[in-house]
Scaffold this motif. Structure first.
Motif, PDB file in Angstrom:
ATOM      1  N   PHE A  49      -2.130  -9.177  12.258  1.00 53.82           N
ATOM      2  CA  PHE A  49      -0.660  -8.953  12.040  1.00 53.82           C
ATOM      3  C   PHE A  49      -0.439  -7.722  12.963  1.00 53.82           C
ATOM      4  O   PHE A  49       0.737  -7.219  12.727  1.00 53.82           O
ATOM      5  N   GLY A  50      -1.171  -7.443  13.804  1.00 51.96           N
ATOM      6  CA  GLY A  50      -0.876  -6.041  14.668  1.00 51.96           C
ATOM      7  C   GLY A  50      -1.466  -5.094  13.905  1.00 51.96           C
ATOM      8  O   GLY A  50      -1.790  -4.849  12.835  1.00 51.96           O
ATOM      9  N   ILE A  51      -0.919  -3.719  14.546  1.00 54.41           N
ATOM     10  CA  ILE A  51      -1.411  -2.379  13.857  1.00 54.41           C
ATOM     11  C   ILE A  51      -0.402  -2.192  12.565  1.00 54.41           C
ATOM     12  O   ILE A  51       0.763  -2.450  12.479  1.00 54.41           O
ATOM     13  N   PHE A  52      -1.501  -1.666  11.394  1.00 57.56           N
ATOM     14  CA  PHE A  52      -0.705  -1.324  10.366  1.00 57.56           C
ATOM     15  C   PHE A  52      -1.232   0.022  10.151  1.00 57.56           C
ATOM     16  O   PHE A  52      -2.280   0.664  10.268  1.00 57.56           O
ATOM     17  N   PHE A  53      -0.084   0.997   9.493  1.00 53.01           N
ATOM     18  CA  PHE A  53      -0.420   2.331   9.339  1.00 53.01           C
ATOM     19  C   PHE A  53      -0.352   2.869   8.023  1.00 53.01           C
ATOM     20  O   PHE A  53      -1.402   3.467   7.629  1.00 53.01           O
ATOM     21  N   HIS A  89       3.635  -6.421  12.626  1.00 52.59           N
ATOM     22  CA  HIS A  89       3.922  -5.516  13.767  1.00 52.59           C
ATOM     23  C   HIS A  89       4.987  -6.337  14.627  1.00 52.59           C
ATOM     24  O   HIS A  89       4.841  -7.583  14.612  1.00 52.59           O
ATOM     25  N   SER A  90       5.779  -5.385  15.458  1.00 54.24           N
ATOM     26  CA  SER A  90       6.603  -6.162  16.343  1.00 54.24           C
ATOM     27  C   SER A  90       5.891  -7.101  17.401  1.00 54.24           C
ATOM     28  O   SER A  90       6.687  -7.860  18.283  1.00 54.24           O
ATOM     29  N   ASP A  91       4.666  -6.707  17.716  1.00 50.17           N
ATOM     30  CA  ASP A  91       3.670  -7.634  18.577  1.00 50.17           C
ATOM     31  C   ASP A  91       4.111  -9.098  18.306  1.00 50.17           C
ATOM     32  O   ASP A  91       3.749 -10.068  19.289  1.00 50.17           O
ATOM     33  N   LEU A 125      -6.990   4.006   7.714  1.00 53.86           N
ATOM     34  CA  LEU A 125      -5.565   4.264   7.297  1.00 53.86           C
ATOM     35  C   LEU A 125      -4.861   5.214   8.133  1.00 53.86           C
ATOM     36  O   LEU A 125      -5.900   6.192   8.531  1.00 53.86           O
ATOM     37  N   GLY A 126      -3.862   5.302   8.414  1.00 49.25           N
ATOM     38  CA  GLY A 126      -3.143   6.328   9.149  1.00 49.25           C
ATOM     39  C   GLY A 126      -2.024   7.327   8.453  1.00 49.25           C
ATOM     40  O   GLY A 126      -2.065   8.171   8.735  1.00 49.25           O
ATOM     41  N   THR A 127      -1.428   6.778   7.583  1.00 44.46           N
ATOM     42  CA  THR A 127      -0.505   7.491   6.856  1.00 44.46           C
ATOM     43  C   THR A 127      -0.134   7.393   5.461  1.00 44.46           C
ATOM     44  O   THR A 127      -0.338   6.250   5.076  1.00 44.46           O
ATOM     45  N   SER A 128       0.311   8.291   4.609  1.00 44.70           N
ATOM     46  CA  SER A 128       0.746   7.862   3.288  1.00 44.70           C
ATOM     47  C   SER A 128       2.399   7.685   3.254  1.00 44.70           C
ATOM     48  O   SER A 128       2.992   7.518   2.197  1.00 44.70           O
ATOM     49  N   TRP A 129       2.983   8.074   4.314  1.00 42.97           N
ATOM     50  CA  TRP A 129       4.327   8.060   4.524  1.00 42.97           C
ATOM     51  C   TRP A 129       4.886   6.525   4.663  1.00 42.97           C
ATOM     52  O   TRP A 129       4.161   5.906   5.571  1.00 42.97           O
ATOM     53  N   VAL A 130       5.820   6.083   4.265  1.00 39.60           N
ATOM     54  CA  VAL A 130       6.231   4.685   4.221  1.00 39.60           C
ATOM     55  C   VAL A 130       7.862   4.754   4.172  1.00 39.60           C
ATOM     56  O   VAL A 130       8.590   5.663   3.955  1.00 39.60           O
ATOM     57  N   TYR A 131       8.182   3.611   4.529  1.00 40.55           N
ATOM     58  CA  TYR A 131       9.716   3.401   4.754  1.00 40.55           C
ATOM     59  C   TYR A 131      10.175   2.147   3.616  1.00 40.55           C
ATOM     60  O   TYR A 131       9.635   1.085   3.945  1.00 40.55           O
ATOM     61  N   ARG A 132      11.127   2.528   2.880  1.00 37.30           N
ATOM     62  CA  ARG A 132      11.632   1.437   1.961  1.00 37.30           C
ATOM     63  C   ARG A 132      13.051   0.938   2.291  1.00 37.30           C
ATOM     64  O   ARG A 132      13.912   1.739   2.797  1.00 37.30           O
ATOM     65  N   ILE A 139       9.220  -1.741   0.756  1.00 37.73           N
ATOM     66  CA  ILE A 139       8.316  -1.024   1.447  1.00 37.73           C
ATOM     67  C   ILE A 139       7.949  -2.036   2.668  1.00 37.73           C
ATOM     68  O   ILE A 139       7.268  -2.752   2.138  1.00 37.73           O
ATOM     69  N   VAL A 140       8.315  -1.518   3.881  1.00 37.47           N
ATOM     70  CA  VAL A 140       8.113  -2.520   4.844  1.00 37.47           C
ATOM     71  C   VAL A 140       6.694  -1.879   5.677  1.00 37.47           C
ATOM     72  O   VAL A 140       6.394  -0.765   5.511  1.00 37.47           O
ATOM     73  N   SER A 141       6.197  -2.867   6.498  1.00 36.92           N
ATOM     74  CA  SER A 141       4.991  -2.413   7.320  1.00 36.92           C
ATOM     75  C   SER A 141       5.393  -2.074   8.579  1.00 36.92           C
ATOM     76  O   SER A 141       4.678  -1.298   9.205  1.00 36.92           O
ATOM     77  N   ASN A 142       6.804  -2.405   9.150  1.00 37.36           N
ATOM     78  CA  ASN A 142       7.024  -2.089  10.268  1.00 37.36           C
ATOM     79  C   ASN A 142       8.627  -1.980  10.493  1.00 37.36           C
ATOM     80  O   ASN A 142       9.118  -2.964   9.618  1.00 37.36           O
ATOM     81  N   CYS A 143       9.370  -1.083  10.736  1.00 35.63           N
ATOM     82  CA  CYS A 143      10.868  -1.196  10.935  1.00 35.63           C
ATOM     83  C   CYS A 143      11.348  -1.872  11.835  1.00 35.63           C
ATOM     84  O   CYS A 143      12.660  -1.980  11.814  1.00 35.63           O
TER      85      CYS A 143
END
Length: 314
Positions: A49-53, A89-91, A125-132, A139-143
């Motif tokens: 599914f492409g890169i996840f953070f 991911h947008s890919d 794992l890259g980050t604990s910050w997420v966007y809802r 909570i999305v995987s990619n904006c």
């Protein structure tokens, strides 16, 4: 004179060899290490599914793949002349919704198959910050570059990350109870969040992982710590001063190799590297006798490897 503080690493159990099946999930650093395994022709796959953070994105993918929760038109949206999915991911985005749905559901099937046959799953794992997405409370995987005002930014607590990691392990073990799961934290700093905020984020991830690695067949590899401590010099960064450069990636790869790959495989890796190097050779005269001999020798090297490892394709 000692010019470096070095992290002590021992050889791990459940070593990787050429019979192993590896599956990589997570951030761009996961793809860099996964790319090394592909270069040396191990049986490996990465990020359908492409890169996840962040960890919730990975948990969502694992859950949907294992439970066969296929995607339909209600799961995708149209923006900037392309169809997107907040879980990918947008890919994977496409100009037609049919193509996007085909990619998404093929990715779910690939994820399920890889989890089933994997001997080792590496999750970065890259980050604990997420966007809802406020409108749908998700909570999305990619904006997908939607306006920032349509999202609410929040940080996942250590408890939430720990529960998420445990959930990933339990779900994976429902279809592959013997798999070795290796967690690592990406050494890429997310400085757009802020310097202090990045440290908070990484701390939550590291603390959460260390709450779960006491389980059988669950381990931690200190990619982040190696970058921050052993490679604490800007000569190991790209020009953006954030991403590890090729030298740093090679160094961390060597540390991973010495920790996780069986010594018995090193001679084969050397042979694969020799073939890869020869394949990059560009002759001055392709029709010369010397080059024809070179090609025959290269073909023999490839045939020798493929007689034992038929999955190796060059």
């Amino acid at each position: 004179m000692k010019l470096q503080t070095k992290i002590h690493l021992n050889k791990e159990l459940n070593q990787i060899d050429y019979n192993s099946h590896l599956f990589f999930l997570g951030s761009c650093f996961s793809e860099l290490i996964g790319g090394k395994f592909e270069h040396f022709k191990f049986q490996s796959s990465q990020n359908p599914f492409g890169i996840f953070f962040h960890p919730l994105a990975i948990e969502n993918l694992i859950e949907r793949a294992i439970n066969k929760l296929v995607y339909s038109e209600k799961d995708i949206f149209f923006y900037n002349e392309r169809w997107h999915c907040f879980d990918a991911h947008s890919d994977l985005s496409d100009v037609t919704k049919e193509q996007l749905l085909q990619k998404l559901n093929a990715g779910l099937e690939a994820t399920s198959n890889q989890i089933k046959k994997a001997s080792h799953i590496v999750i970065t794992l890259g980050t604990s910050w997420v966007y809802r997405k406020a409108e749908i409370d998700k909570i999305v995987s990619n904006c997908h570059k939607l306006p920032q005002k349509t999202f609410e930014k929040e940080i996942l607590s250590t408890e939430i990350v720990s529960n998420c990691i445990n959930s990933c392990i339990r779900k994976i073990q429902t279809i592959n109870k013997d798999v070795q799961v290796i967690f690592t934290v990406s050494p890429v700093r997310h400085l757009k969040d802020g310097f202090v905020e990045n440290q908070r984020s990484k701390a939550h991830l590291i603390a959460a992982i260390h709450q779960v690695i006491h389980q059988d067949n669950v381990s931690y590899f200190p990619s982040y710590e190696i970058m921050m401590d052993e490679l604490r010099d800007y000569r190991f960064y790209k020009t953006d001063m954030i991403h590890p450069n090729e030298l740093a990636v090679d160094y961390i790869w060597e540390r991973f190799k010495n920790t996780w790959i069986s010594d018995t495989e090193y001679p084969i890796m050397d042979k694969v590297e020799a073939v890869q190097r020869d394949l990059k050779h560009r002759p001055f005269n392709p029709n010369s006798e010397q080059h024809k001999k070179f090609q025959k020798t290269l073909e023999k090297k490839i045939t020798y490897l493929q007689e034992t490892y038929s999955f190796m394709l060059f």
